[in-house]
Design an enzyme around this catalytic site. Structure first.
Site, PDB file in Angstrom:
ATOM      1  N   HIS A 172      -7.761  -1.535  -8.466  1.00  0.00           N
ATOM      2  CA  HIS A 172      -7.788  -2.932  -7.998  1.00  0.00           C
ATOM      3  C   HIS A 172      -7.054  -3.871  -8.954  1.00  0.00           C
ATOM      4  CE1 HIS A 172      -8.928  -6.254  -5.613  1.00  0.00           C
ATOM      5  NE2 HIS A 172     -10.122  -5.849  -5.238  1.00  0.00           N
ATOM      6  N   GLU A 394       4.475  -1.728  10.684  1.00  0.00           N
ATOM      7  CA  GLU A 394       5.297  -0.890  11.569  1.00  0.00           C
ATOM      8  C   GLU A 394       6.042   0.157  10.745  1.00  0.00           C
ATOM      9  OE1 GLU A 394       6.602   0.584  14.996  1.00  0.00           O
ATOM     10  OE2 GLU A 394       5.636  -1.379  15.117  1.00  0.00           O
TER      11      GLU A 394
END
Length: 450
Positions: A172, A394
């Site tokens: 993180h 995408e």
């Protein structure tokens, strides 16, 4: 209204029959300048791994083995603009701060296969504990070097039907949700042999504390801890997972439910209420009043939630900022207010928490972290993955069927996820002891109706 999406399915798969086919380290294609990457005070307290899963249906032009080859080459290329992902966390003994040593030690890459078909996994929205098999937590080839584990591991797991899942584990300190979405956009672009979608800004000094630090606000949302080494302290604080038995349920708010809550959450006829604020207000009421001593209406409940400070600090951070640029906002109220007050007032309190996050407040919080070693402090945290858009990335083989984090059952964290069917709806994931869960469920439906 407010349907129970799903309790634990009785036929939940316990074993995904995973076989690791290959695991290796991926290195940058060119030698870069070795340097230490400064980590901001926000980054400092986030020394733990976040795992996300991205499921894909079979694609005739992109069988899983081809996807794995392409992703391995793509990851190698991305280790140039994201050179810190090939580095290692280290403690600077002079400053007592964590840094990333950009030493080119590499990222992990794993190829695996399952004897299952993707459809055998059932409804992907329900987090299956067996999904942990889809992300390797550490590289076995580095077991004799436990301090040399990569900050990024990518695993591609193929299913018997030709479908596959990409699992990513990243520390993180490297990303927040928004910058991880940018990383995924870049992963998809480079995999399609296109230029980077966004050039990442890796300068964490943009969120360095002021010199000297100036704490100009009280920060009840932050808790000072003992001055043990920060890396150890952060892991202890963030991963203090409850040992008690917890029920786990998913509550679905449809787009119609949210519209209804928005109408009730308006103070004025022409007022605008955000979906996040009204859903968070609804969840806050249910969680606070499901507490063991819910008869004590004088008890103060504090809710925490993340606010993106990129546009709030001056000068504004670039949208491409690659580090953690979120701070914890809070709202506090007596349980009596939450039970008896109108929804619009609860929504206002949530909204006020975000409005409080001005440039000066954000800098005061960062400076607080320079002076104190501490963490967010509240009754529970709402962690929203609702609008991050991971499912909209995408790739050359299409968008994911579903994207989600690997879920751990924590009663002090409530997760908001997008619904794969109702694009304007949201799924609320809750883990609570059985008696509290019964109260939460009853209140969840009650406050939708009244």
């Amino acid at each position: 209204m407010g349907a129970m999406y799903q309790e634990s399915p009785s036929d939940l798969l316990q074993d995904l029959k995973i076989t690791i086919r290959d695991s290796c380290m991926v290195f940058p294609p060119q030698e870069s300048k070795r340097q230490s990457l400064f980590l901001s005070n926000i980054d400092q307290v986030l020394n733990f791994n976040v795992q996300t899963l991205h499921f894909f249906a079979s694609h005739k032009d992109f069988p899983p083995h081809l996807v794995a080859e392409k992703l391995k080459r793509t990851l190698q290329k991305l280790l140039v603009p994201y050179d810190f992902l090939a580095g290692r966390l280290k403690m600077n003994l002079q400053t007592g701060r964590l840094e990333i040593d950009c030493n080119g030690a590499g990222a992990g890459f794993v190829v695996a296969s399952s004897d299952r078909r993707l459809e055998e996994l059932g409804d992907l929205v329900y987090p299956n504990p067996a999904f942990q098999e889809l992300i390797l937590k550490g590289m076995d080839i580095l077991q004799d070097k436990l301090d040399d584990q990569p900050l990024c591991i990518v695993q591609v797991t193929s299913f018997r039907c030709g479908g596959f899942v990409i699992g990513l584990s990243t520390n993180h300190t490297a990303f927040d949700g928004l910058s991880f979405k940018t990383f995924l956009d870049n992963l998809a672009a480079v995999a399609a042999d296109k230029p980077l979608a966004v050039n990442p800004c890796n300068d964490r000094q943009l969120l360095a504390a002021r010199s000297p630090p100036r704490v100009t606000f009280p920060h009840p949302e932050l808790l000072k801890l003992n001055n043990s080494p920060l890396g150890q302290e952060s892991k202890a604080a963030v991963f203090d997972v409850s040992k008690e038995a917890l029920d786990f349920k998913i509550f679905q708010l449809t787009s119609g439910d949210i519209s209804g809550l928005k109408e009730k959450g308006k103070r004025h006829a022409n007022g605008r209420v955000s979906g996040f604020n009204v859903v968070t207000a609804h969840v806050w009421r249910c969680k606070a009043l499901s507490y063991e001593d819910n008869n004590n209406l004088e008890r103060v409940s504090t809710i925490l939630y993340a606010v993106n400070i990129r546009p709030r600090v001056m000068p504004a951070l670039p949208d491409s900022y690659a580090g953690n640029a979120v701070l914890t906002a809070y709202a506090s109220a007596k349980c009596k207010e939450l039970e008896e007050g109108p929804l619009w007032r609860v929504v206002e309190m949530v909204a006020e928490g975000a409005k409080r996050m001005t440039d000066e407040y954000a800098k005061s919080a960062i400076d607080w972290g320079e002076i104190n070693k501490g963490f967010p402090n509240g009754e529970f945290l709402v962690s929203s993955w609702w609008r991050l858009g991971f499912e909209e990335v995408e790739y050359p083989w299409g968008c994911p069927k579903y994207s989600c984090p690997l879920v751990y059952h924590r009663k002090d964290i409530i997760l908001l996820f997008p619904d794969p069917v109702d694009k304007n709806g949201v799924n609320v994931l809750v883990a609570l002891p059985s008696n509290q869960m019964n109260k939460f469920e009853s209140l969840f439906h009650k406050f939708l109706i009244i």
